[in-house]
Motif scaffolding. Structure first.
Motif, mmCIF file in Angstrom:
data_model
loop_
_atom_site.group_PDB
_atom_site.id
_atom_site.type_symbol
_atom_site.label_atom_id
_atom_site.label_comp_id
_atom_site.label_asym_id
_atom_site.label_seq_id
_atom_site.Cartn_x
_atom_site.Cartn_y
_atom_site.Cartn_z
ATOM 1 N N ASN A 57 0.890 -1.309 0.024
ATOM 2 C CA ASN A 57 0.065 0.236 0.027
ATOM 3 C C ASN A 57 1.003 1.187 -0.038
ATOM 4 N N TYR A 58 0.313 2.220 -0.778
ATOM 5 C CA TYR A 58 1.007 3.474 -0.579
ATOM 6 C C TYR A 58 0.098 4.643 -0.242
ATOM 7 N N ASP A 60 -1.594 8.094 -0.694
ATOM 8 C CA ASP A 60 -2.156 8.744 -2.032
ATOM 9 C C ASP A 60 -1.107 9.809 -2.415
ATOM 10 N N SER A 61 -0.356 10.313 -1.730
ATOM 11 C CA SER A 61 0.567 11.420 -2.334
ATOM 12 C C SER A 61 1.836 11.020 -2.831
ATOM 13 N N LYS A 63 1.576 7.695 -4.545
ATOM 14 C CA LYS A 63 1.376 6.827 -5.630
ATOM 15 C C LYS A 63 1.770 7.088 -7.114
#
Length: 114
Positions: A57-58, A60-61, A63
């Protein structure tokens, strides 16, 4: 448990860096490995996480710009950071949650100039 992060530095906006974190004292292949960062005056935040089974998972900033990977033979987790922005400036920390305890590396400074 020891986590040794390296690879930080000063880079211009749009540039790239690769962070490395070497782990010892754990069964590395069984451990979830994570990258966090903390900018001045802000709370520490998760940037990229790799759970068992390589579930990734990353934030959002980051990705599409950052990639987390691991080499179990080298007991090392990486964070490839591309298209860096000034807002990526922070101290980056390697983390593992191992048998219910959180372990942190000392952190490596990433500074992105505009």
């Amino acid at each position: 448990v020891q986590l040794q992060a390296s690879g930080g530095g000063l880079v211009q906006a749009g540039g790239s860096l690769r962070l490395s974190c070497a782990a010892s004292g754990i069964v590395f292949s069984m451990a979830a490995m994570n990258w966090y960062r903390q900018a001045p005056g802000k709370q520490r935040e998760a940037v990229a996480t790799m759970a068992r089974g390589d579930i990734i998972n990353y934030a959002d900033s980051v990705k599409g710009r950052f990639t987390i990977s691991r080499d179990n033979a080298k007991r090392t987790v990486y964070l490839q950071m591309n298209s860096l922005k000034p807002e990526d400036t922070a101290v980056y920390y390697c983390n593992t949650a191992y048998y219910g305890r959180n372990y942190w590396g000392k952190g490596t400074q990433v500074t992105v100039s505009s």
